[in-house]
Design an enzyme around this catalytic site. Structure first.
Site, PDB file in Angstrom:
ATOM      1  N   GLU A  98       0.817  -1.203   0.000  1.00 55.14           N
ATOM      2  CA  GLU A  98       0.000   0.000   0.000  1.00 55.14           C
ATOM      3  C   GLU A  98       0.855   1.259   0.000  1.00 55.14           C
ATOM      4  OE1 GLU A  98      -4.065  -1.688   2.050  1.00 55.14           O
ATOM      5  OE2 GLU A  98      -2.633  -0.695   3.360  1.00 55.14           O
ATOM      6  N   CYS A 111       3.416   8.601   0.964  1.00 48.72           N
ATOM      7  CA  CYS A 111       3.936   7.665   1.966  1.00 48.72           C
ATOM      8  C   CYS A 111       4.211   6.342   1.235  1.00 48.72           C
ATOM      9  CB  CYS A 111       2.889   7.508   3.065  1.00 48.72           C
ATOM     10  SG  CYS A 111       3.415   6.399   4.346  1.00 48.72           S
ATOM     11  N   CYS A 118       5.969  -6.840   7.267  1.00 49.94           N
ATOM     12  CA  CYS A 118       7.126  -6.366   8.027  1.00 49.94           C
ATOM     13  C   CYS A 118       7.412  -7.364   9.148  1.00 49.94           C
ATOM     14  CB  CYS A 118       6.834  -4.998   8.624  1.00 49.94           C
ATOM     15  SG  CYS A 118       8.230  -4.365   9.599  1.00 49.94           S
ATOM     16  N   CYS A 122       6.028  -4.507  15.713  1.00 54.69           N
ATOM     17  CA  CYS A 122       5.718  -3.443  16.686  1.00 54.69           C
ATOM     18  C   CYS A 122       4.258  -3.608  17.103  1.00 54.69           C
ATOM     19  CB  CYS A 122       5.928  -2.078  16.066  1.00 54.69           C
ATOM     20  SG  CYS A 122       7.606  -1.861  15.442  1.00 54.69           S
ATOM     21  N   CYS A 125       1.209  -1.565  15.512  1.00 55.53           N
ATOM     22  CA  CYS A 125       1.173  -1.396  14.059  1.00 55.53           C
ATOM     23  C   CYS A 125       0.393  -2.508  13.372  1.00 55.53           C
ATOM     24  CB  CYS A 125       2.609  -1.381  13.537  1.00 55.53           C
ATOM     25  SG  CYS A 125       2.705  -1.345  11.752  1.00 55.53           S
ATOM     26  N   GLY A 169       6.688  -1.856   6.100  1.00 53.47           N
ATOM     27  CA  GLY A 169       8.056  -2.367   6.105  1.00 53.47           C
ATOM     28  C   GLY A 169       9.052  -1.476   6.811  1.00 53.47           C
ATOM     29  N   ASN A 300      -3.706   5.987  16.389  1.00 52.28           N
ATOM     30  CA  ASN A 300      -4.898   5.460  15.718  1.00 52.28           C
ATOM     31  C   ASN A 300      -5.175   4.070  16.250  1.00 52.28           C
ATOM     32  OD1 ASN A 300      -4.981   7.607  13.686  1.00 52.28           O
ATOM     33  ND2 ASN A 300      -2.999   6.732  13.154  1.00 52.28           N
ATOM     34  N   CYS A 343      -1.171   6.563  10.138  1.00 51.47           N
ATOM     35  CA  CYS A 343       0.077   5.995  10.616  1.00 51.47           C
ATOM     36  C   CYS A 343      -0.163   4.699  11.388  1.00 51.47           C
ATOM     37  CB  CYS A 343       0.739   7.031  11.522  1.00 51.47           C
ATOM     38  SG  CYS A 343       2.354   6.576  12.018  1.00 51.47           S
TER      39      CYS A 343
HETATM   40  S1  SF4 Z   1       5.932  -1.308   9.522  1.00 50.70           S
HETATM   41 FE1  SF4 Z   1       7.139  -0.003  10.942  1.00 50.70          FE
HETATM   42  S2  SF4 Z   1       5.837   0.217  12.749  1.00 50.70           S
HETATM   43 FE2  SF4 Z   1       5.019  -1.505  11.554  1.00 50.70          FE
HETATM   44  S3  SF4 Z   1       5.973  -3.363  12.445  1.00 50.70           S
HETATM   45 FE3  SF4 Z   1       7.284  -2.666  10.741  1.00 50.70          FE
HETATM   46  S4  SF4 Z   1       8.812  -1.328  11.676  1.00 50.70           S
HETATM   47 FE4  SF4 Z   1       7.164  -1.561  13.181  1.00 50.70          FE
END
Ligand code: SF4
Length: 351
Positions: A98, A111, A118, A122, A125, A169, A300, A343
């Protein structure tokens, strides 16, 4: 020479100008054809040999026989109430990433994603909930810029003003492709974008930051920090266990020393987790290692997360405290929440 291994053609966007030039010479063409091909790829962003209209037809045919060229396609598009637009891009192998376009006060920010999924996990996220599939190639990252650029012209009649690697990512896990794409974005032989208009945001991989420092990159660096307390950060971002704050601080000092570029910190304010004055004090103590600015971001809500948005009063007290120490603080309101484009919300729900 031009094939990677039996039966597999090489992606032409993985080939440098020297190799392309020796290819065209081997085809009996003048060396300047190599430069023309590079311009089609990295200035005009074409993903079809037949669109390289100033090349002789026989050279286009030879290119097709020896190389592959395919790019991302827009699969889905969603528009938020606040005019933020989220795109689902289909990669040549069918995977989806995306990208988001955020218009604000006559500017449009793109963005960009660097990986499909990823691996960093985190806890705040949504991308972390996706299976981590693979790195994007430099060409696929570059395609996002071209597609978002065209979409920006079409929707707002203006060029993209800023490019941020804050999509899906961790960019420093895909170092070569990300820096390769940036070099085509910024080169005069490419898109000619000012590196000051590009920001790479990382969860804080110290080896990658050190490498950026040593290479004296010209683009901006943002750290997805979210707390300056090692224990809390490790609970929020597992990557902190192998990249603890003291080591992160050392790599950032080096980055500033080598590049002279002010560091940006991204800080999602989460209720009763990192929004107290004590948290603000820890943040200020960490950030004073180099000139910097702090972007406080509204959290968010993400499905399945234990975190929640802080209150306006706590956010204001946090800002007041940092400003009382003369720190540069920006508040980033969330954009595109209704289409999961804000975000930490990118999770390929659109398609
Ligand atoms: S995209 Fe960014 S915020 Fe989300 S898990 Fe990966 S490093 Fe962490």
């Amino acid at each position: 020479m031009f094939c990677t291994f039996a039966g597999m053609l090489k992606d032409i966007r993985q080939v440098d100008v020297t190799e392309i030039t020796s290819f065209v010479k081997a085809q009996g063409e003048k060396p300047f054809r190599g430069r023309q091909i590079m311009e089609w790829l990295w200035k005009n962003g074409v993903t079809d040999f037949d669109r390289m209209s100033n090349l002789p037809a026989r050279l286009r045919e030879s290119l097709k026989e020896h190389f592959t060229l395919s790019g991302l396609l827009i699969k889905t598009e969603q528009i938020s109430k606040d005019k933020t637009r989220k795109f689902g891009f289909r990669c040549p192998d069918g995977l989806i990433v995306e990208g988001v376009q955020i218009p604000s006060q006559g500017r449009v920010t793109a963005c960009l994603s660097s990986q499909v999924g990823c691996p960093l996990n985190c806890s705040f996220c949504a991308t972390a909930s996706l299976k981590s599939r693979r790195n994007l190639s430099a060409g696929e990252i570059f395609d996002q810029v071209i597609l978002l650029q065209d979409a920006s012209q079409e929707a707002y009649g203006t060029h993209l003003s800023n490019h941020v690697f804050m999509g899906m990512g961790e960019p420093l896990l895909n170092y070569d492709s990300v820096t390769g794409a940036i070099s085509h974005m910024t080169s005069e032989k490419g898109l000619g974008i000012s590196p000051r208009r590009i920001t790479l945001s990382t969860a804080g991989l110290t080896k990658g930051i050190t490498r950026l420092a040593r290479e004296k990159v010209k683009f901006n660096l943002a750290i997805s920090l979210h707390t300056a307390n090692d224990l809390k950060r490790s609970s929020l971002m597992p990557v902190n266990k192998s990249n603890p704050l003291p080591e992160l601080a050392e790599s950032l000092k080096l980055f500033y020393q080598e590049t002279g570029t002010r560091i940006s910190y991204e800080y999602l304010l989460m209720k009763d987790f990192n929004d107290s004055l004590r948290d603000a004090r820890e943040l200020a103590a960490f950030c004073k290692i180099t000139p910097c600015k702090i972007n406080l971001i509204e959290y968010n809500e993400v499905e399945g997360s234990i975190h929640h948005k802080t209150t306006p009063e706590k956010m204001q007290a946090f800002v007041d405290f940092l400003e009382s120490l003369n720190m540069i603080v920006n508040i980033r309101r969330s954009r595109g929440q209704d289409i999961d484009a804000a975000c930490g919300q990118l999770a390929c729900k659109s398609g």
